[in-house]
Design a protein around this motif. Sequence first.
Motif, PDB file in Angstrom:
ATOM      1  N   GLY A   1      -4.666  61.386   6.140  1.00  0.00           N
ATOM      2  CA  GLY A   1      -5.124  62.634   6.739  1.00  0.00           C
ATOM      3  C   GLY A   1      -5.347  62.511   8.238  1.00  0.00           C
ATOM      4  N   GLN A   2      -5.662  61.300   8.704  1.00  0.00           N
ATOM      5  CA  GLN A   2      -5.871  61.094  10.139  1.00  0.00           C
ATOM      6  C   GLN A   2      -4.582  61.365  10.915  1.00  0.00           C
ATOM      7  OE1 GLN A   2      -8.946  59.760  11.729  1.00  0.00           O
ATOM      8  NE2 GLN A   2      -9.733  60.577   9.825  1.00  0.00           N
TER       9      GLN A   2
ATOM     10  N   GLU B   1      -2.058  63.121   9.798  1.00  0.00           N
ATOM     11  CA  GLU B   1      -1.698  64.538   9.639  1.00  0.00           C
ATOM     12  C   GLU B   1      -2.483  65.417  10.602  1.00  0.00           C
ATOM     13  OE1 GLU B   1      -1.932  65.749   5.558  1.00  0.00           O
ATOM     14  OE2 GLU B   1       0.066  64.908   5.181  1.00  0.00           O
ATOM     15  N   ALA B   2      -3.757  65.070  10.788  1.00  0.00           N
ATOM     16  CA  ALA B   2      -4.554  65.853  11.733  1.00  0.00           C
ATOM     17  C   ALA B   2      -3.956  65.758  13.136  1.00  0.00           C
ATOM     18  CB  ALA B   2      -5.999  65.371  11.724  1.00  0.00           C
ATOM     19  N   CYS B   3      -3.540  64.561  13.507  1.00  0.00           N
ATOM     20  CA  CYS B   3      -2.904  64.380  14.826  1.00  0.00           C
ATOM     21  C   CYS B   3      -1.641  65.224  14.929  1.00  0.00           C
ATOM     22  CB  CYS B   3      -2.531  62.920  15.046  1.00  0.00           C
ATOM     23  SG  CYS B   3      -3.918  61.816  15.215  1.00  0.00           S
ATOM     24  N   LYS B   4      -0.806  65.122  13.911  1.00  0.00           N
ATOM     25  CA  LYS B   4       0.462  65.850  13.936  1.00  0.00           C
ATOM     26  C   LYS B   4       0.224  67.348  13.967  1.00  0.00           C
ATOM     27  CE  LYS B   4       3.601  62.692  11.614  1.00  0.00           C
ATOM     28  NZ  LYS B   4       4.460  62.589  10.418  1.00  0.00           N
ATOM     29  N   SER B   5      -0.777  67.790  13.202  1.00  0.00           N
ATOM     30  CA  SER B   5      -0.996  69.229  13.099  1.00  0.00           C
ATOM     31  C   SER B   5      -1.401  69.818  14.439  1.00  0.00           C
ATOM     32  CB  SER B   5      -2.054  69.540  12.042  1.00  0.00           C
ATOM     33  OG  SER B   5      -3.341  69.296  12.558  1.00  0.00           O
ATOM     34  N   MET B   6      -1.870  68.979  15.364  1.00  0.00           N
ATOM     35  CA  MET B   6      -2.180  69.537  16.680  1.00  0.00           C
ATOM     36  C   MET B   6      -1.127  69.189  17.715  1.00  0.00           C
ATOM     37  SD  MET B   6      -5.721  67.516  16.851  1.00  0.00           S
ATOM     38  CE  MET B   6      -6.267  67.918  18.470  1.00  0.00           C
ATOM     39  N   GLY B   7       0.010  68.706  17.258  1.00  0.00           N
ATOM     40  CA  GLY B   7       1.136  68.523  18.170  1.00  0.00           C
ATOM     41  C   GLY B   7       1.247  67.152  18.794  1.00  0.00           C
ATOM     42  N   MET B   8       0.431  66.209  18.334  1.00  0.00           N
ATOM     43  CA  MET B   8       0.562  64.862  18.879  1.00  0.00           C
ATOM     44  C   MET B   8       1.802  64.190  18.294  1.00  0.00           C
ATOM     45  SD  MET B   8      -3.450  63.782  18.799  1.00  0.00           S
ATOM     46  CE  MET B   8      -3.314  62.083  19.215  1.00  0.00           C
ATOM     47  N   SER B   9       2.404  63.314  19.078  1.00  0.00           N
ATOM     48  CA  SER B   9       3.551  62.561  18.580  1.00  0.00           C
ATOM     49  C   SER B   9       3.041  61.424  17.702  1.00  0.00           C
ATOM     50  CB  SER B   9       4.353  61.997  19.740  1.00  0.00           C
ATOM     51  OG  SER B   9       3.575  61.047  20.436  1.00  0.00           O
TER      52      SER B   9
ATOM     53  N   GLN C   1       1.446  58.816  19.936  1.00  0.00           N
ATOM     54  CA  GLN C   1       0.096  59.153  20.394  1.00  0.00           C
ATOM     55  C   GLN C   1      -0.912  58.984  19.265  1.00  0.00           C
ATOM     56  OE1 GLN C   1       1.013  63.126  21.809  1.00  0.00           O
ATOM     57  NE2 GLN C   1       0.686  62.490  23.939  1.00  0.00           N
TER      58      GLN C   1
ATOM     59  N   TYR D   1      -4.112  56.446  19.778  1.00  0.00           N
ATOM     60  CA  TYR D   1      -5.458  56.976  19.989  1.00  0.00           C
ATOM     61  C   TYR D   1      -6.292  57.078  18.728  1.00  0.00           C
ATOM     62  CZ  TYR D   1      -3.382  58.132  24.444  1.00  0.00           C
ATOM     63  OH  TYR D   1      -2.748  58.039  25.638  1.00  0.00           O
ATOM     64  N   VAL D   2      -5.654  57.139  17.578  1.00  0.00           N
ATOM     65  CA  VAL D   2      -6.426  57.384  16.357  1.00  0.00           C
ATOM     66  C   VAL D   2      -6.247  56.285  15.310  1.00  0.00           C
ATOM     67  CG1 VAL D   2      -6.775  58.987  14.434  1.00  0.00           C
ATOM     68  CG2 VAL D   2      -6.410  59.866  16.747  1.00  0.00           C
TER      69      VAL D   2
END
Lengths: 246, 254
Positions: free
Chosen positions: A132-133, A135-143, A146, A150-151
């Motif tokens: 989910g971590q 997915e959360a990144c992807k859902s806000m447009g992070m590559s 990234q 960062y996560v």
Amino acid sequence: MQIDWSYAWSALLKNWPMFWYGVKVTIAFAIVGTVFGFLIGLIIGAIRAIPMDPLDSTFVKGLKKFGRWITGFYIWVFRGTPMMIQAAFIYYLLRPVLNWNPITAGFVIISINTGAYMAEILRSGIQSVDAGQLEACKSMGMSNFQAMIYVVFPQAIKNTFPAIGNQLVVNLKDSCMMNVISVTELFFQASSIAGSNMRFVEIYFDTAIIYLILTTLTTALLNFIERKMLRDKEEEKKPIFREMSA
Amino acid sequence: MSQSIIQVEHLKKSFGSQEVLHDIDFSIEKGEVISIIGSSGSGKSTLLRCINLLEIPDSGSIRFHDQDILNSGLKPTDYRTKVGMVFQNFNLFANKNVLDNCVLGQRKVLKRSKEEAIRIAKEHLEKVGMSDFLSKPSTKLSGGQKQRVAIARALSMDPEVLLFDEPTSALDPEMVGEVLDVMKGLAKSGLTMIVVTHEMQFAKDVSTRVIFMDKGVIAEQGTPDEVFNHPKNPRTKQFLSRFLESTQANQTEE
Ligand SMILES: Nc1ncnc2c1ncn2[C@@H]1O[C@H](COP(=O)(O)OP(=O)(O)O)[C@@H](O)[C@H]1O
Ligand SMILES: [Mg+2]
């Protein structure tokens, strides 16, 4: 079978400059090997942990597959052979080309060797981070990249800190294999002292004690850092005590 | 040219041999609040995840302002930035505190300055009632607080549409209200939202349109009044009556 305790003590004092030089080289190898091994492991571990993304082009998918294969090969070879053989083989193999000294060669070899172990530690660490971590990144447009930097990595490193720190202890001891290419680390120095005095038992006893002090202090330091890190965490309240068996 | 923000046509998605979405057609216009209801396993999450490209549809098209996003009209990362997502399990960044959760994406994706990102993050955290917790580690929050931060995090990216996948299902009952209140406020402020939910009262009161999904198809859709008070499809009736029973049972228990 007997030890001359007073000789062990006086030989330690008398030869201390040589021992001390070896200690410094050994510590340098442990630190360099662990730091660069960690960086190598992070890259290799990430290559092995990056999931296949359905959005990838055929080319990127092929690249990922190749990356997994080649990194798997690297880990297989370097975990499957003794570091002493790796050191001897690679040092002499590349000496005509690179014209390198044993210390440089040793730094490179211990880093590559540690990298193979770190890669597997960090791969499992990365895969243990909740999906989910990412997915959360992807859902806000992070590559993907990234998200990793960062996560995912910070969590993976924190989760695997005990195993990462353990490699430092392992390297303090295993750097002795570098004696095969005449690196003047602690065991190499000890052998020289023992040989020139023809007193093997006492000198190697001294050497063992020095290694034990090094690993004990390092272990205590790692436990301290670990407990500090856990203090920020809500779940684990109890400190984890490290096994000395590594 | 349609006025739709997102238009989904003939969308199909299978997992292995199981087709989970069969030929979904669906669009959302600016300012709409769509509730998607339906029994578990009917494909609601998969539809939402397809809309955000967390799952890739097997066939069909997704258009964003008339741009085809499946066939390289728009980079997936750019598109996802405009379509926010709030997850059932919050998925707050576990290595970051409350404020940093809302700042990270703004800095790295939108390339906002640090000051601006912090200002915007604080604005949204204020809106969801979490401005007293800026430096608290996200792992130390209650479920309701986590979800409110997750909403603030999504809002900080200025999405055109915000997707919610059962945002209150993982919460203890006493925390459901605080999250629904935030969502009601957002709906009122004109945010375009798609909400998968089992909170029928919320769907009834807040949405402009209700979609009932059943076994991978949109079985019925319409205004809350049409779907809840005059359902045409027998499956809708069955689903709603089952729901009514369970809520009544709950009420008599209390
Ligand atoms: N990643 C997946 N792999 C395999 N099957 C899945 C996956 N995600 C969902 N499914 C299946 O797809 C169907 C629809 O699931 P989902 O969209 O989660 O339904 P809902 O959100 O309405 O409960 C279920 O039968 C589920 O088991
Ligand atoms: Mg679901």
